[in-house]
Design a protein around this motif. Structure first.
Motif, PDB file in Angstrom:
ATOM      1  N   GLU A 100       0.834  -1.209   0.000  1.00 52.25           N
ATOM      2  CA  GLU A 100       0.000   0.000   0.000  1.00 52.25           C
ATOM      3  C   GLU A 100       0.867   1.257   0.000  1.00 52.25           C
ATOM      4  N   ILE A 101       1.945   1.227   0.753  1.00 47.63           N
ATOM      5  CA  ILE A 101       2.866   2.366   0.786  1.00 47.63           C
ATOM      6  C   ILE A 101       3.472   2.567  -0.596  1.00 47.63           C
ATOM      7  N   GLU A 102       3.851   1.469  -1.227  1.00 47.42           N
ATOM      8  CA  GLU A 102       4.437   1.548  -2.564  1.00 47.42           C
ATOM      9  C   GLU A 102       3.444   2.143  -3.561  1.00 47.42           C
ATOM     10  N   LYS A 103       2.193   1.714  -3.506  1.00 45.54           N
ATOM     11  CA  LYS A 103       1.164   2.273  -4.399  1.00 45.54           C
ATOM     12  C   LYS A 103       1.037   3.778  -4.196  1.00 45.54           C
ATOM     13  N   TYR A 104       0.975   4.200  -2.937  1.00 46.23           N
ATOM     14  CA  TYR A 104       0.796   5.614  -2.624  1.00 46.23           C
ATOM     15  C   TYR A 104       1.968   6.447  -3.130  1.00 46.23           C
ATOM     16  N   PHE A 105       3.191   6.009  -2.848  1.00 44.97           N
ATOM     17  CA  PHE A 105       4.344   6.817  -3.224  1.00 44.97           C
ATOM     18  C   PHE A 105       4.691   6.712  -4.695  1.00 44.97           C
ATOM     19  N   SER A 106       4.402   5.600  -5.347  1.00 51.45           N
ATOM     20  CA  SER A 106       4.662   5.530  -6.788  1.00 51.45           C
ATOM     21  C   SER A 106       3.673   6.422  -7.532  1.00 51.45           C
ATOM     22  N   LYS A 107       2.422   6.511  -7.049  1.00 47.98           N
ATOM     23  CA  LYS A 107       1.429   7.398  -7.654  1.00 47.98           C
ATOM     24  C   LYS A 107       1.879   8.843  -7.491  1.00 47.98           C
ATOM     25  N   ASN A 108       2.320   9.211  -6.296  1.00 52.98           N
ATOM     26  CA  ASN A 108       2.789  10.578  -6.047  1.00 52.98           C
ATOM     27  C   ASN A 108       4.017  10.905  -6.872  1.00 52.98           C
ATOM     28  N   GLU A 109       4.915   9.925  -7.035  1.00 57.86           N
ATOM     29  CA  GLU A 109       6.128  10.148  -7.809  1.00 57.86           C
ATOM     30  C   GLU A 109       5.788  10.421  -9.275  1.00 57.86           C
ATOM     31  N   LYS A 110       4.819   9.670  -9.823  1.00 55.15           N
ATOM     32  CA  LYS A 110       4.401   9.882 -11.212  1.00 55.15           C
ATOM     33  C   LYS A 110       3.784  11.268 -11.378  1.00 55.15           C
TER      34      LYS A 110
END
Length: 126
Positions: A100-110
């Protein structure tokens, strides 16, 4: 090794994990995976929980997984700013929480890359 020495060692290991922010997710994740491994607490990050049967001779494995899961969740939550925790879906599984953390931060990074690219494209040379 005495209790004091192992507490000092655990504290030193945990200090290797930086506080998570919008720019250091990859480094943070690497450390969150390495530190529990060094402390022999990474079982919950590697495997899903098994449901033991009543005559299961590996009951101690279930206890080890639960301890690992609890400790990994505590380590991750400690290194996430309080303000960001509400944005990340809670989970009772360390492996799922990390996902879930990865989903959140990869979305923000994009989104951040997209914003920077659009700013670059609209900038005027002076």
């Amino acid at each position: 090794m005495g209790i004091t020495a192992s507490v000092n060692s655990a504290s030193a290991q945990l200090s290797m994990i930086p506080m998570l922010n919008g720019t250091n997710y990859i480094m943070w994740k690497d450390n969150v995976e390495i530190v529990p491994r060094c402390m022999d607490l990474d079982l919950a990050l590697r495997k899903e929980q098994r449901v033991p049967t009543t005559d299961d001779p590996k009951m101690d494995q279930t206890e080890k997984w639960e301890r690992s899961n609890h400790m990994c969740l505590a380590i991750m939550k400690r290194m996430i700013p309080t303000g960001s925790r509400g944005s990340i879906a809670e989970s009772t599984s360390a492996k799922k929480f990390l996902s879930e953390i990865e989903k959140y931060f990869s979305k923000n990074e994009k989104e951040e890359k997209s914003n920077l690219l659009s700013k670059l494209m609209t900038m005027k040379y002076k």
